[in-house]
Design an enzyme around this catalytic site. Structure first.
Site, mmCIF file in Angstrom:
data_model
loop_
_atom_site.group_PDB
_atom_site.id
_atom_site.type_symbol
_atom_site.label_atom_id
_atom_site.label_comp_id
_atom_site.label_asym_id
_atom_site.label_seq_id
_atom_site.Cartn_x
_atom_site.Cartn_y
_atom_site.Cartn_z
ATOM 1 N N GLY A 27 7.243 -9.453 1.112
ATOM 2 C CA GLY A 27 5.901 -9.596 1.667
ATOM 3 C C GLY A 27 5.165 -10.859 1.258
ATOM 4 C CD GLU A 61 3.260 -8.058 -5.047
ATOM 5 O OE1 GLU A 61 3.358 -8.407 -3.862
ATOM 6 O OE2 GLU A 61 3.843 -7.066 -5.504
ATOM 7 C CG ASP A 62 2.578 -8.848 0.054
ATOM 8 O OD1 ASP A 62 2.798 -8.434 -1.108
ATOM 9 O OD2 ASP A 62 3.116 -8.334 1.048
ATOM 10 C CG ASP A 121 -1.382 0.385 -1.328
ATOM 11 O OD1 ASP A 121 -2.287 1.155 -1.687
ATOM 12 O OD2 ASP A 121 -0.765 0.553 -0.263
ATOM 13 C CG PHE A 139 0.025 0.838 6.820
ATOM 14 C CD1 PHE A 139 0.698 1.331 5.712
ATOM 15 C CD2 PHE A 139 0.638 -0.132 7.594
ATOM 16 C CE1 PHE A 139 1.966 0.871 5.395
ATOM 17 C CE2 PHE A 139 1.910 -0.602 7.275
ATOM 18 C CZ PHE A 139 2.575 -0.098 6.173
ATOM 19 C CB VAL A 140 -3.280 -4.242 6.144
ATOM 20 C CG1 VAL A 140 -4.720 -3.804 6.285
ATOM 21 C CG2 VAL A 140 -2.863 -4.264 4.689
HETATM 22 C C1 PRP Z 1 4.613 -4.074 -0.925
HETATM 23 C C2 PRP Z 1 3.841 -5.286 -1.389
HETATM 24 C C3 PRP Z 1 3.752 -5.096 -2.875
HETATM 25 C C4 PRP Z 1 3.728 -3.589 -3.021
HETATM 26 C C5 PRP Z 1 2.327 -3.138 -3.282
HETATM 27 O O1 PRP Z 1 5.956 -4.335 -1.047
HETATM 28 O O2 PRP Z 1 4.513 -6.477 -1.058
HETATM 29 O O3 PRP Z 1 4.864 -5.621 -3.551
HETATM 30 O O4 PRP Z 1 4.206 -3.034 -1.787
HETATM 31 O O5 PRP Z 1 2.236 -1.737 -3.318
HETATM 32 P P1 PRP Z 1 1.854 -0.903 -4.621
HETATM 33 O O6 PRP Z 1 0.692 -1.611 -5.269
HETATM 34 O O7 PRP Z 1 1.475 0.440 -4.056
HETATM 35 O O8 PRP Z 1 3.043 -0.836 -5.501
HETATM 36 P P2 PRP Z 1 7.099 -3.442 -0.374
HETATM 37 O O9 PRP Z 1 7.736 -2.613 -1.438
HETATM 38 O O10 PRP Z 1 6.553 -2.758 0.824
HETATM 39 O O11 PRP Z 1 8.183 -4.499 0.054
HETATM 40 P P3 PRP Z 1 8.034 -5.792 0.970
HETATM 41 O O12 PRP Z 1 7.269 -6.798 0.166
HETATM 42 O O13 PRP Z 1 9.429 -6.215 1.225
HETATM 43 O O14 PRP Z 1 7.307 -5.388 2.228
#
Ligand code: PRP
Length: 186
Positions: free
Chosen positions: A49, A104-105, A108, A157-158
């Site tokens: 992400g 980080e993107d 959450d 959900f974004v």
């Molecule tokens: C997403 C995002 C963060 C994490 C945040 O990654 O990039 O790393 O979730 O969520 P949290 O604070 O609830 O842990 P994801 O695991 O979806 O993988 P991606 O980056 O490949 O989409």
């Protein structure tokens, strides 16, 4: 809608437009340049992400820096955090004594970041900071360290600007709320 972006299928509404994102990244880059100066920080992007944010942020910074990536898994195809974090790809280099910036993107639940910070702290970096483009307003989220936040967003959900739903929508240039009909299967 912001910035006059065309809205893609599956987008309920655009939350943060392309230009707004780039302006904020410019501000964050200035702050990071000032923090690190000649210290050559290592920017650690969290795949997949953060790729979009990482590439824009590093190009907005003007100091000497290095980059590396980690991949962790937490979500799968679901729209809620599973709480399960595992390393799929580790860093290619040692970070002992380095100034490390986790990029980080989105933060959450905070679970992914908390896990990453635990792992990286044990490797004795000189210091460890976190830059996140997005932080969700979530009352029950873990109180995890985030030093620079681009935007605080509501608990929806974004998608877009690197963020996916079931692997799609990462290439949207803006951050948008996913149409709930998409994950309801309508
Ligand atoms: C997403 C995002 C963060 C994490 C945040 O990654 O990039 O790393 O979730 O969520 P949290 O604070 O609830 O842990 P994801 O695991 O979806 O993988 P991606 O980056 O490949 O989409």
């Amino acid at each position: 809608m912001t910035d006059g972006e065309p809205r893609a299928d599956g987008v309920a509404r655009i939350l943060i437009g392309d230009q707004e994102i780039q302006l904020r990244i410019g501000e964050m880059a200035i702050a990071l340049d000032a923090t690190y100066g000649d210290d050559v920080p290592l920017l650690v992007g969290v795949l997949n992400g953060a790729v979009t944010f990482m590439t824009d942020l590093m190009r907005a910074m003007t100091i000497a820096l290095e980059i590396d990536f980690m991949a962790v898994s937490s979500y799968g195809a679901a729209t809620q955090s599973s709480g399960v974090v595992r390393i799929l790809k580790d860093l290619d280099r040692e970070i002992e004594g380095r100034r490390v910036v986790v990029v980080e993107d989105i933060v959450d639940s905070g679970l992914t970041l908390q896990y990453l910070l635990d792992v990286l702290e044990r490797r004795n970096p000189r210091d460890l900071r976190v830059v996140a483009l997005l932080k969700k307003e979530k009352p029950n989220a873990i109180a995890v360290q985030v030093d620079h936040i681009g935007f605080t967003i509501p608990d929806e959900f974004v998608i877009g600007y690197g963020l996916d739903y079931a692997g799609k929508y990462r290439n949207l240039p803006y951050v948008a709320v996913l149409d709930p009909r998409i994950y309801a299967g309508e």
